[in-house]
Design an enzyme around this catalytic site. Structure first.
Site, short mmCIF file in Angstrom:
data_model
loop_
_atom_site.label_atom_id
_atom_site.label_comp_id
_atom_site.label_asym_id
_atom_site.label_seq_id
_atom_site.Cartn_x
_atom_site.Cartn_y
_atom_site.Cartn_z
N SER A 145 -3.00 4.65 -36.46
CA SER A 145 -2.23 5.87 -36.18
C SER A 145 -2.28 6.83 -37.35
O SER A 145 -2.67 6.45 -38.46
CB SER A 145 -0.77 5.45 -35.94
OG SER A 145 0.12 6.54 -36.07
N TYR A 158 7.60 2.12 -37.10
CA TYR A 158 6.25 2.36 -36.57
C TYR A 158 5.26 2.60 -37.70
O TYR A 158 4.17 2.03 -37.73
CB TYR A 158 6.30 3.56 -35.64
CG TYR A 158 5.04 3.89 -34.90
CD1 TYR A 158 4.22 4.91 -35.33
CD2 TYR A 158 4.69 3.20 -33.75
CE1 TYR A 158 3.06 5.24 -34.65
CE2 TYR A 158 3.53 3.54 -33.05
CZ TYR A 158 2.73 4.55 -33.51
OH TYR A 158 1.57 4.88 -32.83
P1 NAP Z 1 1.72 3.68 -24.04
O1 NAP Z 1 1.31 4.73 -23.06
O2 NAP Z 1 3.16 3.48 -24.34
O3 NAP Z 1 1.05 2.26 -23.61
C1 NAP Z 1 1.31 1.15 -24.41
C2 NAP Z 1 0.87 -0.06 -23.63
O4 NAP Z 1 1.17 -1.24 -24.37
C3 NAP Z 1 1.63 -0.17 -22.30
O5 NAP Z 1 0.77 -0.61 -21.27
C4 NAP Z 1 2.68 -1.21 -22.62
O6 NAP Z 1 3.15 -1.93 -21.51
C5 NAP Z 1 1.87 -2.14 -23.51
N1 NAP Z 1 2.75 -3.06 -24.26
C6 NAP Z 1 3.88 -2.76 -24.91
N2 NAP Z 1 4.40 -3.86 -25.46
C7 NAP Z 1 3.57 -4.90 -25.13
C8 NAP Z 1 3.57 -6.31 -25.40
N3 NAP Z 1 4.54 -6.89 -26.11
N4 NAP Z 1 2.56 -7.05 -24.90
C9 NAP Z 1 1.59 -6.49 -24.14
N5 NAP Z 1 1.52 -5.16 -23.85
C10 NAP Z 1 2.51 -4.39 -24.36
O7 NAP Z 1 1.03 3.98 -25.43
P2 NAP Z 1 -0.31 4.77 -25.79
O8 NAP Z 1 0.04 6.16 -26.18
O9 NAP Z 1 -1.35 4.51 -24.76
O10 NAP Z 1 -0.68 4.00 -27.15
C11 NAP Z 1 -1.51 2.87 -27.13
C12 NAP Z 1 -1.70 2.49 -28.59
O11 NAP Z 1 -2.14 3.63 -29.32
C13 NAP Z 1 -0.40 2.04 -29.25
O12 NAP Z 1 -0.68 1.03 -30.18
C14 NAP Z 1 0.06 3.31 -30.00
O13 NAP Z 1 0.87 2.99 -31.12
C15 NAP Z 1 -1.26 3.87 -30.42
N6 NAP Z 1 -1.29 5.29 -30.72
C16 NAP Z 1 -0.86 6.20 -29.80
C17 NAP Z 1 -0.97 7.56 -30.12
C18 NAP Z 1 -0.53 8.66 -29.18
O14 NAP Z 1 -0.40 9.81 -29.64
N7 NAP Z 1 -0.28 8.36 -27.90
C19 NAP Z 1 -1.51 7.97 -31.33
C20 NAP Z 1 -1.89 6.99 -32.25
C21 NAP Z 1 -1.79 5.66 -31.92
P3 NAP Z 1 4.64 -1.58 -20.97
O15 NAP Z 1 4.49 -0.30 -20.21
O16 NAP Z 1 5.00 -2.75 -20.12
O17 NAP Z 1 5.55 -1.42 -22.17
C1 GCO Z 2 5.35 10.32 -33.27
C2 GCO Z 2 4.17 10.01 -32.40
C3 GCO Z 2 3.03 9.49 -33.26
C4 GCO Z 2 1.86 9.16 -32.39
C5 GCO Z 2 0.72 8.63 -33.16
C6 GCO Z 2 0.15 9.62 -34.12
O1 GCO Z 2 6.49 10.11 -32.82
O2 GCO Z 2 5.11 10.81 -34.38
O3 GCO Z 2 4.51 9.07 -31.39
O4 GCO Z 2 3.45 8.36 -33.97
O5 GCO Z 2 2.18 8.21 -31.44
O6 GCO Z 2 0.99 7.41 -33.75
O7 GCO Z 2 -1.04 9.07 -34.64
#
Ligand code: NAP
Ligand code: GCO
Length: 265
Positions: A145, A158
């Site tokens: 992230s 986080y």
């Molecule tokens: P999301 O839409 O919230 O999806 C997260 C997924 O992880 C969901 O399917 C969730 O299932 C599953 N999950 C949560 N807890 C779990 C557990 N204990 N065991 C198995 N599965 C679990 O998130 P996303 O935005 O796609 O993010 C995916 C990854 O990218 C995360 O690691 C997040 O931190 C990272 N990330 C996101 C962003 C962003 O801007 N979106 C940026 C940087 C990094 P449930 O629906 O059942 O909870």
């Molecule tokens: C926040 C956002 C970010 C993104 C991502 C950025 O609240 O700042 O959720 O944390 O999810 O991790 O890289």
């Protein structure tokens, strides 16, 4: 050159991939030839995920598994190895965020974020690596992230988890590189998924959410990322094209980490 980016014949496990970033990455892997396996914590989500993959013409195998539960993870990996085959590519994608000012956050909430976002990747990697060693190769991609590098208000747990995940990535790379296992991270910028939906909600008067405007000003690309923006970088790190890339965090952020931010008008 194309064959270097091919995932033909490879089995990829993407955690938490019923939707969001995990779903996009797994879909990209499938288009590159990989066999897709994923998990989620609820059967209804796994079923929804299978249907969504099918709609995209992708046959995916889904398992109900909580990445923080070592017994469930070990049983699921054994089932995958029996029913599908030994895992070649692991993407530790499952993750949550809780946005609470640190001094108001309970220790239980802090622990839950660390458990899913950091202990989970440890537990799943530990279960998958022995099979990769036997196979003589493996690719592990940890979804880090911006918070692997930067802090901000309300995301202490986080940021601690994602900072730790960056170093877990480097340590797996260090400890298992000699077995032809490459472990790298992808650090997405701000991506439009359910996880960031609260940060993009329109205001009552229809104006953009202040955080939405803030991110646009902080991103040279002047837009939120989409999950699809991550598929090319993920295919690169999952393919033979990255066999000498190890312990690297590839930031896919539209330039946020390079930019001081646009001067407010
Ligand atoms: P999301 O839409 O919230 O999806 C997260 C997924 O992880 C969901 O399917 C969730 O299932 C599953 N999950 C949560 N807890 C779990 C557990 N204990 N065991 C198995 N599965 C679990 O998130 P996303 O935005 O796609 O993010 C995916 C990854 O990218 C995360 O690691 C997040 O931190 C990272 N990330 C996101 C962003 C962003 O801007 N979106 C940026 C940087 C990094 P449930 O629906 O059942 O909870
Ligand atoms: C926040 C956002 C970010 C993104 C991502 C950025 O609240 O700042 O959720 O944390 O999810 O991790 O890289």
């Amino acid at each position: 050159m194309d064959s270097k980016f091919s995932l033909e014949g490879k089995i990829a496990l993407v955690t938490g991939a019923s939707y969001g970033i995990g779903f996009a990455v797994a879909s990209g892997f499938a288009k590159a030839g990989a066999t897709i396996v994923f998990n989620d914590i609820k059967q209804e989500l796994v079923d929804k995920g299978i249907a969504a993959y099918k709609e995209s013409g992708i046959h995916a195998t889904g398992y109900v598994c909580d990445v923080t539960n070592e017994t469930q993870v070990n049983e699921t990996v054994a089932k995958i190895e029996k029913e599908v085959g030994v895992i070649d590519i692991l993407v530790n994608n499952a993750g949550i965020i809780k946005r609470i000012p640190m001094i108001e956050m309970s220790a239980a909430d802090f622990r839950q974020v660390i458990d899913i976002d950091l202990n989970g990747p440890f537990i799943v990697s530990k279960a998958v690596i022995p099979g990769m060693i036997k196979k003589g190769h493996g690719k592990i991609i940890n979804i880090c992230s911006m918070m692997s590098e930067l802090g901000r208000e309300t995301v202490s747990a986080y940021a601690a988890a994602k900072g730790g995940l960056k170093m877990l990535t480097r340590n797996i790379a260090s400890e298992y590189g000699e077995y032809n296992i490459q472990c790298n991270g992808i650090g997405p910028g701000y991506i439009a998924t359910p996880q960031t939906a609260p940060l993009r909600e329109k205001q009552a008067d229809g104006s953009p959410h202040p955080f939405d405007s803030f991110i646009i000003a902080k991103t040279p690309a002047a837009r939120w990322g989409t999950p699809d923006d991550l598929t090319g970088p993920a295919i690169f790190l999952a393919s033979d094209a990255s066999d000498f890339v190890n312990g690297h965090i590839l930031y896919v952020d539209g330039g946020i980490l390079a930019y001081i931010g646009k001067q407010p008008k």
